[in-house]
Design a protein around this motif. Structure first.
Motif, PDB file in Angstrom:
ATOM      1  N   PHE A  31       0.883  -1.160   0.000  1.00 26.18           N
ATOM      2  CA  PHE A  31       0.000   0.000   0.000  1.00 26.18           C
ATOM      3  C   PHE A  31       0.923   1.213   0.000  1.00 26.18           C
ATOM      4  N   THR A  34       4.132   0.979   2.099  1.00 26.18           N
ATOM      5  CA  THR A  34       4.038  -0.059   3.126  1.00 26.18           C
ATOM      6  C   THR A  34       3.938  -1.433   2.478  1.00 26.18           C
ATOM      7  N   ALA A  36       2.662  -4.824   2.808  1.00 26.53           N
ATOM      8  CA  ALA A  36       1.705  -5.530   3.667  1.00 26.53           C
ATOM      9  C   ALA A  36       1.909  -7.034   3.580  1.00 26.53           C
ATOM     10  N   PRO A  55      -0.354 -11.312  14.625  1.00 26.01           N
ATOM     11  CA  PRO A  55      -0.752 -10.104  15.348  1.00 26.01           C
ATOM     12  C   PRO A  55      -1.425  -9.097  14.430  1.00 26.01           C
ATOM     13  N   SER A  56      -2.082  -8.138  15.028  1.00 24.92           N
ATOM     14  CA  SER A  56      -2.764  -7.091  14.282  1.00 24.92           C
ATOM     15  C   SER A  56      -1.781  -6.404  13.331  1.00 24.92           C
ATOM     16  N   GLY A  57      -2.211  -6.200  12.093  1.00 24.29           N
ATOM     17  CA  GLY A  57      -1.380  -5.486  11.128  1.00 24.29           C
ATOM     18  C   GLY A  57      -0.405  -6.356  10.366  1.00 24.29           C
ATOM     19  N   CYS A  58      -0.448  -7.700  10.557  1.00 25.92           N
ATOM     20  CA  CYS A  58       0.536  -8.564   9.894  1.00 25.92           C
ATOM     21  C   CYS A  58       0.138  -8.922   8.463  1.00 25.92           C
ATOM     22  N   GLY A  59      -1.070  -8.533   8.041  1.00 22.61           N
ATOM     23  CA  GLY A  59      -1.453  -8.743   6.643  1.00 22.61           C
ATOM     24  C   GLY A  59      -2.561  -9.763   6.420  1.00 22.61           C
ATOM     25  N   LYS A  60      -3.214 -10.229   7.459  1.00 22.84           N
ATOM     26  CA  LYS A  60      -4.228 -11.285   7.339  1.00 22.84           C
ATOM     27  C   LYS A  60      -5.403 -10.856   6.452  1.00 22.84           C
ATOM     28  N   THR A  61      -5.970  -9.690   6.779  1.00 27.13           N
ATOM     29  CA  THR A  61      -7.135  -9.231   6.022  1.00 27.13           C
ATOM     30  C   THR A  61      -6.758  -8.947   4.571  1.00 27.13           C
ATOM     31  N   THR A  62      -5.577  -8.379   4.375  1.00 26.73           N
ATOM     32  CA  THR A  62      -5.112  -8.095   3.009  1.00 26.73           C
ATOM     33  C   THR A  62      -5.059  -9.393   2.199  1.00 26.73           C
TER      34      THR A  62
HETATM   35  N1  ADP Z   1      -6.265   0.255   2.479  1.00 26.41           N
HETATM   36  C1  ADP Z   1      -5.067   0.377   3.046  1.00 26.41           C
HETATM   37  N2  ADP Z   1      -4.282   1.435   2.805  1.00 26.41           N
HETATM   38  C2  ADP Z   1      -3.046   1.545   3.362  1.00 26.41           C
HETATM   39  N3  ADP Z   1      -2.513   0.626   4.186  1.00 26.41           N
HETATM   40  C3  ADP Z   1      -3.243  -0.451   4.485  1.00 26.41           C
HETATM   41  C4  ADP Z   1      -4.569  -0.631   3.938  1.00 26.41           C
HETATM   42  N4  ADP Z   1      -5.063  -1.808   4.409  1.00 26.41           N
HETATM   43  C5  ADP Z   1      -4.102  -2.317   5.215  1.00 26.41           C
HETATM   44  N5  ADP Z   1      -3.022  -1.527   5.254  1.00 26.41           N
HETATM   45  C6  ADP Z   1      -1.770  -1.792   5.998  1.00 26.41           C
HETATM   46  O1  ADP Z   1      -1.294  -3.071   5.617  1.00 26.41           O
HETATM   47  C7  ADP Z   1      -0.843  -3.816   6.748  1.00 26.41           C
HETATM   48  C8  ADP Z   1      -1.640  -5.097   6.894  1.00 26.41           C
HETATM   49  O2  ADP Z   1      -2.987  -4.777   7.230  1.00 26.41           O
HETATM   50  P1  ADP Z   1      -4.107  -5.899   7.441  1.00 26.41           P
HETATM   51  O3  ADP Z   1      -4.055  -6.847   6.306  1.00 26.41           O
HETATM   52  O4  ADP Z   1      -5.394  -5.185   7.666  1.00 26.41           O
HETATM   53  O5  ADP Z   1      -3.613  -6.590   8.777  1.00 26.41           O
HETATM   54  P2  ADP Z   1      -4.394  -7.601   9.774  1.00 26.41           P
HETATM   55  O6  ADP Z   1      -5.693  -7.989   9.151  1.00 26.41           O
HETATM   56  O7  ADP Z   1      -3.458  -8.727   9.983  1.00 26.41           O
HETATM   57  O8  ADP Z   1      -4.593  -6.830  11.051  1.00 26.41           O
HETATM   58  C9  ADP Z   1      -0.949  -2.859   7.921  1.00 26.41           C
HETATM   59  O9  ADP Z   1       0.298  -2.220   8.081  1.00 26.41           O
HETATM   60  C10 ADP Z   1      -2.007  -1.886   7.491  1.00 26.41           C
HETATM   61  O10 ADP Z   1      -1.822  -0.639   8.140  1.00 26.41           O
END
Ligand code: ADP
Ligand code: MG
Length: 379
Positions: A31, A34, A36, A55-62
């Protein structure tokens, strides 16, 4: 027993595998500046239940959004049953999604919510009706079809969200932190219920969670993610018994990390906390190598008297947690160590000296990273 009950039992015993095989190859995503996700390779068998844990922010949702087709990865490819779906839009991937807050449509009834995906696919009306009835029965919500989401408890909303995801007969179900809005007490029941439902459908499933207990209790295999990279992919037992890194060891279950130094290349280790251990698993390192020794609380025992090889310590806190007590001890080095004992086995009080022993030396893990490394800090 009625014949339909017998049929259901048979179906549950031998689920038809109708999930797809999933293959991720070299997935990376940024992103802006960053990173991800980086170099994600993963293959999932049809019908398998995988947990993405980290952990939170490790890229799971992405990663989940890339699999679903909501997000185009910067690099790499996604394949279902060997066919690349990189250019297949999300609504053509036959994926059922369950989101963190269930994301039910508030203005639609339960039955209309479950019917939503089928309507969008312009399924025939009679087929939609029978499919909705079947799904509501499956999640035990038949009596609630005419209600609105706001008239349901959290657990009931979650069942509806799952029925909606399964209604389209998906090849893959993706669940993003599906239990985070539920009470701790309800969570275990729902985990059991949803696991058995997904398994009886035979659908391939990926559940995202930051909760290691949830991953351990639900998944066939767990993918541990850290800072956008895969640390380890393994069964729950293997992750617990043979963690590949300090991060995995610290993230799955509880572990005591002690600083140590090898005193010869045959695995003798002097602990900063005092005492010497013979650890064959520390061998092959030159004398003087700094290491981290990891010992699980249940692999330690406390005794009131000195014994050969025992390490002196002082009791700090005794926490009776039902069947077991967790006893926190402080070592001469200042390091703190937790011991898990059956409540009956330990009656010592805070402040008294005690001696630590290791039950099974083969279950002690040795890592090269220093114990104070930030990579092992829990979220
Ligand atoms: N739409 C976005 N724009 C910019 N950065 C993003 C976006 N979505 C996620 N990120 C960044 O990508 C990383 C992974 O996010 P995410 O996949 O949501 O993590 P998780 O689900 O594991 O908590 C984080 O550093 C988050 O801040
Ligand atoms: Mg997330």
């Amino acid at each position: 027993m009625s014949s339909s009950a017998i049929r259901m039992q048979t179906a549950a015993a031998a689920p038809e595998a109708r999930g797809c095989a999933l293959a991720l190859a070299g997935i990376g995503h940024s992103f802006g500046g960053t990173i991800a996700l980086d170099a994600i390779d993963l293959t999932v068998a049809p019908g398998e239940l995988i947990a993405l844990l980290g952990p939170s922010g490790c890229g799971k949702t992405t990663l989940l959004q890339i699999i679903a087709g909501f997000l185009q990865p910067s690099r790499g490819s996604v394949a279902f049953d060997g066919l690349r779906v990189d250019h297949t839009p999300a609504n053509r991937r036959r994926i059922g999604m369950v989101f963190q807050n269930y994301a039910l449509f508030p203005h639609l009834t339960v039955a209309e919510n479950v019917a939503y995906g089928l309507r969008a696919r312009q399924a025939p009306r009679a087929m939609i009706q029978s499919r909705v009835a079947e799904m509501l029965a499956r999640v035990q919500m038949t009596a609630f079809g005419a209600r609105f989401p706001r008239q349901l408890s959290g657990g009931q909303q979650q069942r509806v969200a799952l029925a909606r995801a399964l209604a389209i007969d998906p090849v893959l179900v993706l669940l993003d932190e599906p239990f985070s809005a539920l009470d701790k007490n309800l969570r275990l029941d729902m985990q059991i219920e949803i696991k058995s439902l997904l398994k009886s459908c035979g659908v391939t499933s990926i559940i995202v969670t930051h909760d290691q207990e949830e991953a351990l209790s639900m998944a066939d295999r767990i993918v541990v993610l850290n800072k956008g990279r895969i640390e380890q992919i393994d069964t729950p037992d293997a992750l617990y018994d043979a963690p590949a890194s300090l991060f995995v060891n610290g993230f799955i279950g509880h572990a005591n990390f002690l600083e140590g130094r090898t005193t010869d290349p045959r695995g003798h280790v002097a602990l900063a906390a005092g005492g010497t251990l013979a650890l064959p698993q520390a061998g092959q390192r030159p004398a003087g190598t700094e290491i981290t020794v990891s010992i699980r609380p249940e692999n330690l025992t406390l005794s009131a008297g000195d014994a050969p090889g025992a390490i002196p310590t002082t009791i700090r806190v005794v926490m009776p947690l039902g069947a077991v007590s967790v006893i926190e001890c402080v070592m001469a080095s200042g390091e703190s160590v937790k011991v898990s004992q059956s409540r009956a086995a330990w009656s010592g009080q805070p402040g008294v000296p005690a001696w630590l022993g290791i039950t099974d030396i083969t279950k002690v893990h040795v890592f090269d990273a220093p114990a104070g490394s930030p990579s092992i800090t829990r979220p």
